[in-house]
Design a protein around this motif. Structure first.
Motif, PDB file in Angstrom:
ATOM      1  N   GLY A  23     -44.306 -29.157  52.439  1.00 42.04           N
ATOM      2  CA  GLY A  23     -44.936 -28.568  51.265  1.00 42.04           C
ATOM      3  C   GLY A  23     -44.295 -28.970  49.957  1.00 42.04           C
ATOM      4  O   GLY A  23     -44.610 -28.412  48.904  1.00 42.04           O
ATOM      5  N   GLY A  24     -43.374 -29.934  49.988  1.00 42.66           N
ATOM      6  CA  GLY A  24     -42.671 -30.369  48.784  1.00 42.66           C
ATOM      7  C   GLY A  24     -43.505 -31.293  47.927  1.00 42.66           C
ATOM      8  O   GLY A  24     -44.317 -32.073  48.438  1.00 42.66           O
ATOM      9  N   ARG A  25     -43.293 -31.207  46.619  1.00 43.63           N
ATOM     10  CA  ARG A  25     -43.992 -32.035  45.644  1.00 43.63           C
ATOM     11  C   ARG A  25     -42.971 -32.644  44.687  1.00 43.63           C
ATOM     12  O   ARG A  25     -41.951 -32.029  44.391  1.00 43.63           O
ATOM     13  CB  ARG A  25     -44.982 -31.190  44.837  1.00 43.63           C
ATOM     14  CG  ARG A  25     -46.025 -30.457  45.663  1.00 43.63           C
ATOM     15  CD  ARG A  25     -47.022 -31.343  46.380  1.00 43.63           C
ATOM     16  NE  ARG A  25     -47.623 -32.266  45.435  1.00 43.63           N
ATOM     17  CZ  ARG A  25     -48.120 -33.456  45.762  1.00 43.63           C
ATOM     18  NH1 ARG A  25     -48.093 -33.878  46.998  1.00 43.63           N
ATOM     19  NH2 ARG A  25     -48.650 -34.234  44.849  1.00 43.63           N
ATOM     20  N   ILE A  43     -37.346 -32.430  44.248  1.00 44.34           N
ATOM     21  CA  ILE A  43     -38.484 -32.175  45.121  1.00 44.34           C
ATOM     22  C   ILE A  43     -38.648 -30.664  45.110  1.00 44.34           C
ATOM     23  O   ILE A  43     -37.713 -29.931  45.435  1.00 44.34           O
ATOM     24  CB  ILE A  43     -38.273 -32.733  46.537  1.00 44.34           C
ATOM     25  CG1 ILE A  43     -38.175 -34.263  46.472  1.00 44.34           C
ATOM     26  CG2 ILE A  43     -39.425 -32.294  47.449  1.00 44.34           C
ATOM     27  CD1 ILE A  43     -37.905 -34.951  47.788  1.00 44.34           C
ATOM     28  N   ASP A  44     -39.805 -30.219  44.666  1.00 47.55           N
ATOM     29  CA  ASP A  44     -40.070 -28.794  44.488  1.00 47.55           C
ATOM     30  C   ASP A  44     -40.769 -28.239  45.721  1.00 47.55           C
ATOM     31  O   ASP A  44     -41.800 -28.759  46.141  1.00 47.55           O
ATOM     32  CB  ASP A  44     -40.941 -28.583  43.254  1.00 47.55           C
ATOM     33  CG  ASP A  44     -41.142 -27.122  42.904  1.00 47.55           C
ATOM     34  OD1 ASP A  44     -40.325 -26.277  43.323  1.00 47.55           O
ATOM     35  OD2 ASP A  44     -42.128 -26.827  42.203  1.00 47.55           O
ATOM     36  N   PHE A  45     -40.179 -27.203  46.290  1.00 49.29           N
ATOM     37  CA  PHE A  45     -40.765 -26.508  47.431  1.00 49.29           C
ATOM     38  C   PHE A  45     -41.271 -25.161  46.947  1.00 49.29           C
ATOM     39  O   PHE A  45     -40.507 -24.389  46.361  1.00 49.29           O
ATOM     40  CB  PHE A  45     -39.733 -26.324  48.554  1.00 49.29           C
ATOM     41  CG  PHE A  45     -39.283 -27.623  49.146  1.00 49.29           C
ATOM     42  CD1 PHE A  45     -40.038 -28.256  50.112  1.00 49.29           C
ATOM     43  CD2 PHE A  45     -38.109 -28.219  48.711  1.00 49.29           C
ATOM     44  CE1 PHE A  45     -39.634 -29.468  50.648  1.00 49.29           C
ATOM     45  CE2 PHE A  45     -37.686 -29.427  49.244  1.00 49.29           C
ATOM     46  CZ  PHE A  45     -38.458 -30.056  50.219  1.00 49.29           C
ATOM     47  N   PRO A  46     -42.559 -24.854  47.144  1.00 58.03           N
ATOM     48  CA  PRO A  46     -43.121 -23.588  46.674  1.00 58.03           C
ATOM     49  C   PRO A  46     -42.310 -22.393  47.163  1.00 58.03           C
ATOM     50  O   PRO A  46     -41.841 -22.362  48.300  1.00 58.03           O
ATOM     51  CB  PRO A  46     -44.524 -23.565  47.287  1.00 58.03           C
ATOM     52  CG  PRO A  46     -44.839 -24.994  47.573  1.00 58.03           C
ATOM     53  CD  PRO A  46     -43.515 -25.654  47.885  1.00 58.03           C
ATOM     54  N   GLY A  47     -42.112 -21.435  46.243  1.00 58.53           N
ATOM     55  CA  GLY A  47     -41.401 -20.218  46.604  1.00 58.53           C
ATOM     56  C   GLY A  47     -39.896 -20.302  46.464  1.00 58.53           C
ATOM     57  O   GLY A  47     -39.189 -19.348  46.746  1.00 58.53           O
ATOM     58  N   SER A  58     -46.417 -37.068  39.283  1.00 58.85           N
ATOM     59  CA  SER A  58     -47.028 -37.887  40.337  1.00 58.85           C
ATOM     60  C   SER A  58     -45.944 -38.575  41.155  1.00 58.85           C
ATOM     61  O   SER A  58     -44.817 -38.779  40.680  1.00 58.85           O
ATOM     62  CB  SER A  58     -47.946 -38.945  39.728  1.00 58.85           C
ATOM     63  OG  SER A  58     -47.171 -39.931  39.044  1.00 58.85           O
ATOM     64  N   TRP A  59     -46.296 -38.924  42.375  1.00 61.81           N
ATOM     65  CA  TRP A  59     -45.351 -39.691  43.193  1.00 61.81           C
ATOM     66  C   TRP A  59     -45.052 -41.025  42.510  1.00 61.81           C
ATOM     67  O   TRP A  59     -43.925 -41.515  42.559  1.00 61.81           O
ATOM     68  CB  TRP A  59     -45.896 -39.910  44.601  1.00 61.81           C
ATOM     69  CG  TRP A  59     -45.723 -38.720  45.491  1.00 61.81           C
ATOM     70  CD1 TRP A  59     -46.708 -37.927  46.006  1.00 61.81           C
ATOM     71  CD2 TRP A  59     -44.488 -38.165  45.979  1.00 61.81           C
ATOM     72  NE1 TRP A  59     -46.165 -36.925  46.776  1.00 61.81           N
ATOM     73  CE2 TRP A  59     -44.802 -37.045  46.774  1.00 61.81           C
ATOM     74  CE3 TRP A  59     -43.144 -38.502  45.808  1.00 61.81           C
ATOM     75  CZ2 TRP A  59     -43.825 -36.271  47.409  1.00 61.81           C
ATOM     76  CZ3 TRP A  59     -42.173 -37.732  46.432  1.00 61.81           C
ATOM     77  CH2 TRP A  59     -42.519 -36.639  47.224  1.00 61.81           C
ATOM     78  N   GLU A  60     -46.034 -41.607  41.843  1.00 63.06           N
ATOM     79  CA  GLU A  60     -45.818 -42.880  41.146  1.00 63.06           C
ATOM     80  C   GLU A  60     -44.739 -42.735  40.075  1.00 63.06           C
ATOM     81  O   GLU A  60     -43.818 -43.561  39.979  1.00 63.06           O
ATOM     82  CB  GLU A  60     -47.137 -43.340  40.515  1.00 63.06           C
ATOM     83  CG  GLU A  60     -47.039 -44.689  39.852  1.00 63.06           C
ATOM     84  CD  GLU A  60     -48.380 -45.135  39.293  1.00 63.06           C
ATOM     85  OE1 GLU A  60     -48.376 -45.623  38.145  1.00 63.06           O
ATOM     86  OE2 GLU A  60     -49.413 -45.016  39.985  1.00 63.06           O
TER      87      GLU A  60
END
Length: 113
Positions: A23-25, A43-47, A58-60
């Motif tokens: 769930g990481g972004r 890398i941000d993990f919700p919660g 963006s990943w780019e």
């Protein structure tokens, strides 16, 4: 109980797959952005603790900054209990992983106990 181990990689696909499977972004620390460019990467993990201080990118953009800053990702697949782990840390790329010359297609992954 088996000891958990970490891995280090510079492979973009490996990093993205590991993060997204949990769930990481890709994100940047808002206060470190400059002229619209990402600052410190995370890398941000919700919660988790990043709410309010991180901005999704963006990943780019993440990987452009990742390469510019000559980084590698140290991460863990599982905790010592065998549960999926979200542990990760962006570090300066080790010399034996190619330094600035590494390219997206050149994957080097190694285990560290």
């Amino acid at each position: 109980m088996p000891a958990s181990s970490s891995k280090t990689t510079i492979d973009h696909d490996e990093i993205r797959q590991w993060a997204e499977s949990r769930g990481g972004r890709p994100a940047t620390v808002k206060s470190t952005e400059k002229d619209g460019e990402p600052g410190i990467l995370r890398i941000d993990f919700p919660g988790y603790s990043g709410e309010g201080s991180l901005e999704e990118i963006s990943w780019e953009d993440f990987f452009a900054k990742f390469e510019e800053a000559n980084l590698a990702l140290v991460y863990q697949e599982e905790t010592a209990d065998g549960e999926p782990s979200n542990f990760s840390k962006l570090v300066r790329r080790p010399d034996d992983m190619g330094g600035k010359k590494a390219k997206q297609g050149k994957s080097k992954s190694r285990k560290a106990a």
